[in-house]
Design an enzyme around this catalytic site. Structure first.
Site, short mmCIF file in Angstrom:
data_model
loop_
_atom_site.label_atom_id
_atom_site.label_comp_id
_atom_site.label_asym_id
_atom_site.label_seq_id
_atom_site.Cartn_x
_atom_site.Cartn_y
_atom_site.Cartn_z
N ASP A 183 92.62 68.48 43.98
CA ASP A 183 91.29 68.82 44.46
C ASP A 183 90.39 67.59 44.38
OD1 ASP A 183 88.88 69.90 45.13
OD2 ASP A 183 88.89 71.47 43.60
N HIS A 185 87.30 67.59 45.62
CA HIS A 185 85.94 68.10 45.36
C HIS A 185 84.88 67.36 46.17
CE1 HIS A 185 83.58 70.53 42.28
NE2 HIS A 185 84.64 71.27 42.52
N GLU A 209 92.84 69.01 48.54
CA GLU A 209 91.70 69.87 48.81
C GLU A 209 90.40 69.08 48.93
OE1 GLU A 209 89.40 73.48 46.43
OE2 GLU A 209 91.56 73.23 46.19
N GLU A 235 86.10 76.02 50.78
CA GLU A 235 85.31 76.74 49.78
C GLU A 235 83.81 76.65 50.06
OE1 GLU A 235 84.68 74.49 45.78
OE2 GLU A 235 86.60 73.78 46.57
N HIS A 284 90.12 80.47 48.03
CA HIS A 284 89.47 79.83 46.87
C HIS A 284 88.99 80.94 45.93
CE1 HIS A 284 85.78 77.95 44.99
NE2 HIS A 284 86.63 76.95 44.85
#
Length: 381
Positions: A183, A185, A209, A235, A284
């Site tokens: 991830d 982010h 991700e 997400e 998510h």
């Protein structure tokens, strides 16, 4: 049957639950929350309650249309998340009224079990190895980790190497038959994302991700094209129209959140849209038991489903955890890293209402951290 009362509960560690009760005593539960802005979503739920009270809870599609399109100004995470939690609760009521699990109302299961993954933490490779080994012992065959912590605007060779070293440590423990997801982010630049994904190719991540922030979506196709690593995002996308650009850019995995992207009703449509692009669904869900239950019903009925996130033991869960507000933990017994088919009516999760009401008296004021770079400038968390 009419909706008689709608309540919200601010419960630790960072969640918001809603309770929808009908005049014949059926109660549905939902989880409407934007992490860090739960109080704002609570107010949005109260506004929608003015419309819903007195109406037939079984008209889920019509209520979804009115809540999402009945205001001149539409969309945004807080409004979409309020709709999502109420949508979950209405599906819960429908299932309970008819004596059937939600997955039956959605057309029935297309698989017998749902593969789950678990989060692992630790800033150092040694800590990661221990965390991954613990998840393997719990039966999980896939884990997800942050690809990096605070990251500079332009990475050095050492910064790049540190990301690769963490991933190498995890791959070494997992071996070739288990999966890891990374991830990002949204913490790295487009240029660094391209360098990192190319360097990570030999480690075969299940997916990478959010390597690009949603507001930089016009650059997403470049990142997808730079390597063979499957790119995932979603997400921070809240509707089918939000997903259309990333799907056209070539993402491999769509990650709508059942508590952000309009609930079961809209995520089902996002999944169908993704299927037309040969894109897999991995909802998510670093949230609570209601959001996870809703996610599982979608997972069991979605042909292009990949894997499901869950929050047990996640680093965000301080002061509360996945099973703290349920009376029966069995729906969340992930034997061998898989979830079993929910069998109870509605969402199939039994909420401990007394614990929820008690927790709401203290509430929470969770906010995400604010990070700054070495020069003092704001940087992405």
């Amino acid at each position: 049957m009419k909706i008689e009362r709608i309540e919200t509960f601010l419960v630790p560690p960072r969640w918001l639950f809603c309770r929808v009760e009908t005049d014949d005593g059926i109660v549905g539960w939902g989880e409407p929350v934007v992490e860090g802005r739960a109080e704002v979503v609570r107010t949005a739920v109260e506004l929608f309650a003015q419309y819903l009270i007195g109406r037939d809870p079984m008209r889920i599609q019509d209520h979804w249309q009115v809540m999402t399109k009945g205001g001149f100004y539409r969309g945004g995470p807080e409004v979409s998340s309020a709709v999502a939690g109420l949508d979950q609760a209405l599906w819960d009521i429908a299932g309970k009224a008819l004596g059937q699990p939600v997955h039956v109302l959605l057309g029935g299961r297309v698989r017998d079990r749902v593969r789950m993954y678990s989060w692992v933490g630790g800033d150092e490779p040694a800590e990661l190895r221990d965390a991954v080994q613990e998840q393997i012992e719990h039966g999980f065959t896939a884990v997800k980790m942050n690809a990096t912590g605070r990251f500079p605007a332009a990475a050095s060779a050492a910064d790049i190497r540190a990301v690769i070293a963490r991933a190498e440590a995890v791959r070494e423990v997992l071996g070739p038959t288990r999966d890891m997801a990374l991830d990002f982010h949204g913490r790295v630049s487009v240029a660094d994302a391209r360098r990192l994904l190319a360097a990570l190719e030999p480690l075969h991540p299940l997916f990478a991700e959010e390597p690009v922030l949603p507001e930089h979506g016009e650059r997403l196709a470049e990142v997808v094209a730079c390597s063979s690593v499957p790119v995932a995002c979603g997400e921070r996308l809240y509707s089918r129209t939000d997903f259309l650009g990333p799907l056209r850019a070539g993402i491999a995995v769509a990650q709508p959140d059942l508590s952000h992207a309009g609930g079961i009703t809209e995520v089902r449509r996002i999944a169908a849209l993704a299927e037309t692009f040969d894109v897999l669904l991995a909802p998510h869900c670093p949230l609570g038991p209601i959001a996870l239950a809703a996610s599982l019903h979608v997972a069991f009925t979605t042909p292009n489903f990949l894997i499901q996130e869950q929050s047990a033991g996640i680093h965000y869960n301080r002061g509360g955890d996945l099973l703290d507000y349920v009376t029966d933990p069995r729906p969340f017994d992930f034997t061998g890293g898989y979830a079993s088919l929910p069998t109870g009516p509605g969402l199939g999760v039994e909420i401990d209402e007394e614990s929820v009401r008690r927790a709401d008296k203290g509430g929470h004021d969770w906010r995400n951290p604010i990070w700054r770079d070495e020069d003092g400038a704001f940087t992405e968390w």
